[in-house]
Design an enzyme around this catalytic site. Structure first.
Site, PDB file in Angstrom:
ATOM      1  N   LYS A 153       0.832  -1.214   0.000  1.00  0.00           N
ATOM      2  CA  LYS A 153       0.000   0.000   0.000  1.00  0.00           C
ATOM      3  C   LYS A 153       0.861   1.257   0.000  1.00  0.00           C
ATOM      4  CE  LYS A 153      -2.166  -1.122   3.859  1.00  0.00           C
ATOM      5  NZ  LYS A 153      -1.713  -2.466   4.253  1.00  0.00           N
TER       6      LYS A 153
ATOM      7  N   ARG B 253      -9.421   0.423   9.422  1.00  0.00           N
ATOM      8  CA  ARG B 253      -9.000  -0.941   9.700  1.00  0.00           C
ATOM      9  C   ARG B 253     -10.016  -1.686  10.555  1.00  0.00           C
ATOM     10  NH1 ARG B 253      -2.943   0.007   9.092  1.00  0.00           N
ATOM     11  NH2 ARG B 253      -2.023  -2.042   9.237  1.00  0.00           N
TER      12      ARG B 253
ATOM     13  N   ARG C 272      11.733  -6.544   4.504  1.00  0.00           N
ATOM     14  CA  ARG C 272      11.674  -5.108   4.808  1.00  0.00           C
ATOM     15  C   ARG C 272      12.273  -4.831   6.177  1.00  0.00           C
ATOM     16  NH1 ARG C 272       5.818  -2.283   4.763  1.00  0.00           N
ATOM     17  NH2 ARG C 272       5.695  -2.906   6.931  1.00  0.00           N
TER      18      ARG C 272
ATOM     19  N   ARG D  73      11.861  -1.038  11.713  1.00  0.00           N
ATOM     20  CA  ARG D  73      10.575  -1.151  12.405  1.00  0.00           C
ATOM     21  C   ARG D  73      10.554  -2.398  13.273  1.00  0.00           C
ATOM     22  NH1 ARG D  73       5.573  -0.106   8.341  1.00  0.00           N
ATOM     23  NH2 ARG D  73       4.609  -1.391   9.952  1.00  0.00           N
TER      24      ARG D  73
ATOM     25  N   ARG E 208       0.018  -9.415  13.175  1.00  0.00           N
ATOM     26  CA  ARG E 208      -0.568  -8.337  12.358  1.00  0.00           C
ATOM     27  C   ARG E 208      -1.460  -8.918  11.264  1.00  0.00           C
ATOM     28  NH1 ARG E 208       4.857  -5.780  10.863  1.00  0.00           N
ATOM     29  NH2 ARG E 208       3.704  -4.595   9.305  1.00  0.00           N
TER      30      ARG E 208
HETATM   31  P1  ADP Z   1       1.349  -2.419   7.886  1.00  0.00           P
HETATM   32  O1  ADP Z   1       0.150  -2.197   7.034  1.00  0.00           O
HETATM   33  O2  ADP Z   1       2.571  -2.785   7.097  1.00  0.00           O
HETATM   34  O3  ADP Z   1       1.095  -3.317   9.051  1.00  0.00           O
HETATM   35  P2  ADP Z   1       1.215   0.318   8.901  1.00  0.00           P
HETATM   36  O4  ADP Z   1       2.381   1.186   8.770  1.00  0.00           O
HETATM   37  O5  ADP Z   1       0.011   0.609   8.076  1.00  0.00           O
HETATM   38  O6  ADP Z   1       1.802  -1.117   8.584  1.00  0.00           O
HETATM   39  O7  ADP Z   1       0.734   0.223  10.428  1.00  0.00           O
HETATM   40  C1  ADP Z   1       1.628  -0.127  11.448  1.00  0.00           C
HETATM   41  C2  ADP Z   1       0.878  -0.284  12.769  1.00  0.00           C
HETATM   42  O8  ADP Z   1       0.238   0.961  13.128  1.00  0.00           O
HETATM   43  C3  ADP Z   1      -0.258  -1.305  12.774  1.00  0.00           C
HETATM   44  O9  ADP Z   1       0.196  -2.624  13.001  1.00  0.00           O
HETATM   45  C4  ADP Z   1      -1.137  -0.768  13.914  1.00  0.00           C
HETATM   46  O10 ADP Z   1      -0.613  -1.111  15.177  1.00  0.00           O
HETATM   47  C5  ADP Z   1      -1.019   0.737  13.775  1.00  0.00           C
HETATM   48  N1  ADP Z   1      -2.107   1.268  12.932  1.00  0.00           N
HETATM   49  C6  ADP Z   1      -1.984   1.788  11.674  1.00  0.00           C
HETATM   50  N2  ADP Z   1      -3.183   2.148  11.194  1.00  0.00           N
HETATM   51  C7  ADP Z   1      -4.092   1.838  12.144  1.00  0.00           C
HETATM   52  C8  ADP Z   1      -5.515   1.940  12.240  1.00  0.00           C
HETATM   53  N3  ADP Z   1      -6.255   2.432  11.233  1.00  0.00           N
HETATM   54  N4  ADP Z   1      -6.115   1.528  13.383  1.00  0.00           N
HETATM   55  C9  ADP Z   1      -5.409   1.044  14.386  1.00  0.00           C
HETATM   56  N5  ADP Z   1      -4.070   0.891  14.369  1.00  0.00           N
HETATM   57  C10 ADP Z   1      -3.414   1.275  13.259  1.00  0.00           C
END
Ligand code: ADP
Length: 192
Positions: free
Chosen positions: A14, A89, A128, A134, A146
């Protein structure tokens, strides 16, 4: 205005695609993960409260996330539209987004999903993790959590937007250019 939710499990690509598409279509890219990481790095109150969830591969509570998202949108009153990456989400977040955009006289025009199978996701995220710094990419258990959270809480949003006839699935395996092309076919149609 054109507002797109870029959707898919962790590691689907994404962020990579949103970075390309925001320039191509002159949209504002809001990545909730990036905003959280920025706040963690700068040790803000928001960052401190989000960190414990993120490091375990859990979702940050809805209320915190929704308020943050709204604030990011409000920072861009002149936008032609948004690419939401990592939001919504949960169903609560999706409802909040609908209501919020409606109050601004607009809506989510499409959810476009990058479809990638789990084994490829874990591989990509571990790869990654070697360079991203991270914590949530470094540990296979956290990565699997996740992906589990994605299936338990997030994947249902496919139905949510399908029922509104606003869901578009795209094959997320291939070269970056190929995938941009597949996404562009959907976006071009929306913007026509
Ligand atoms: P990825 O999609 O690769 O897991 P992101 O960078 O989108 O990584 O998100 C990293 C973390 O940030 C998630 O695992 C979650 O803990 C938190 N996070 C991101 N977006 C949301 C959301 N919309 N609601 C709740 N937690 C979120």
């Amino acid at each position: 205005m054109t507002n797109i939710v870029l959707f898919g499990p962790p590691g689907a690509g994404k962020g990579t695609q949103a970075t390309i598409l925001k320039d191509k279509y002159d949209l504002i890219h809001i990545s909730t993960g990036d905003v959280f990481r920025y706040n963690i790095k700068n040790q803000t109150e928001l960052g401190l409260s989000a960190k414990s969830y993120i490091d375990k591969g859990q979702l940050v509570p809805d209320e915190v996330t929704i308020n943050m998202l709204k604030a990011e949108v409000e920072k861009n009153p002149e936008a032609n539209g948004f690419i939401f990456d990592g939001f919504p989400r949960t169903e609560t977040q999706a409802d909040a987004l609908e209501e919020f955009l409606e109050s601004k006289g607009t809506k989510v025009h499409a959810m476009i999903a990058l479809e990638v199978e789990d084994n490829i996701l874990v591989e990509r995220l571990l790869e990654r993790g070697k360079t991203s710094g991270r914590a949530d990419d470094a540990d296979e258990q956290v990565i699997r959590n996740r992906i589990k959270v994605y299936y338990d809480e997030t994947a249902i949003l496919k139905n949510y937007y399908q029922e509104k006839d606003r869901y578009f699935g795209v094959n997320g395996v291939g070269s970056i250019d190929e995938i941009t092309e597949r996404l562009s076919i959907v976006i071009d149609r929306l913007m026509k």
